[in-house]
Design a protein around this motif. Structure first.
Motif: not given
Ligand code: PCG
Length: 139
Positions: A76-78, A83-88, A92-97, A104-109
């Motif tokens: 889950e992404v918050t 709550k932003l979304c659920t990833i199945e 890929v996630f965690g690419e933005l940072a 990190r732009t969001a928390t992933v649990t």
């Molecule tokens: P990162 O590195 O910022 O860590 C949190 C991750 O959550 C982010 O990269 C994205 O890969 C993932 N993510 C999935 N959905 C969203 C969304 O709606 N907003 C943001 N900011 N991150 C999201």
């Protein structure tokens, strides 16, 4: 750990895992323009990891150093309380940072026990750079 000289291709040799990772990279908005050779090298440098249900995979505001592909389970992404979304699996996630060199732009649990493939910042950026340099030397 992965760098350009000691990638271990056999780590994710299972064809089903390779297919999942490749598809995930090609579907990601920021990675779908990578060359086939870059995708292959990224796959070779990924290592598997597991986390239990409830674990925090990524904490908003932290320095980020890893990009993930989810293979099993869901996360889950918050952001703050929202709550932003659920990833199945297959995403890929965690690419933005890593791509934007920001925190990190969001928390992933982990909503369930999960299996992930991971690549660290150094490996990821080295692949980008090496391909760029090789390309450059061809001119
Ligand atoms: P990162 O590195 O910022 O860590 C949190 C991750 O959550 C982010 O990269 C994205 O890969 C993932 N993510 C999935 N959905 C969203 C969304 O709606 N907003 C943001 N900011 N991150 C999201």
């Amino acid at each position: 750990k992965c760098n350009m000289f000691d990638c271990v291709p056999s780590l994710c040799a299972h064809p089903r895992s390779r297919e999942l990772i490749q598809k995930a990279l090609l579907e990601n908005d920021f990675m779908k323009h990578l060359e086939a050779s870059q995708i292959l090298t990224i796959m070779d440098c990924m290592y598997p990891t597991t986390l239990a249900q409830g674990c925090c995979v990524i904490q908003e505001g932290d320095d980020g150093s890893t990009v993930y592909v989810l293979e099993e389970g869901s996360v889950e992404v918050t952001k703050g309380e929202q709550k932003l979304c659920t990833i199945e699996p297959g995403k890929v996630f965690g690419e933005l940072a890593i791509l934007y060199n920001c925190t990190r732009t969001a928390t992933v649990t982990a909503l369930t026990d999960i299996k992930l493939w991971a690549i660290d910042r150094q490996g990821f950026q080295t692949i980008m750079m090496r391909t760029g340099l090789l390309k450059h030397s061809n001119y």
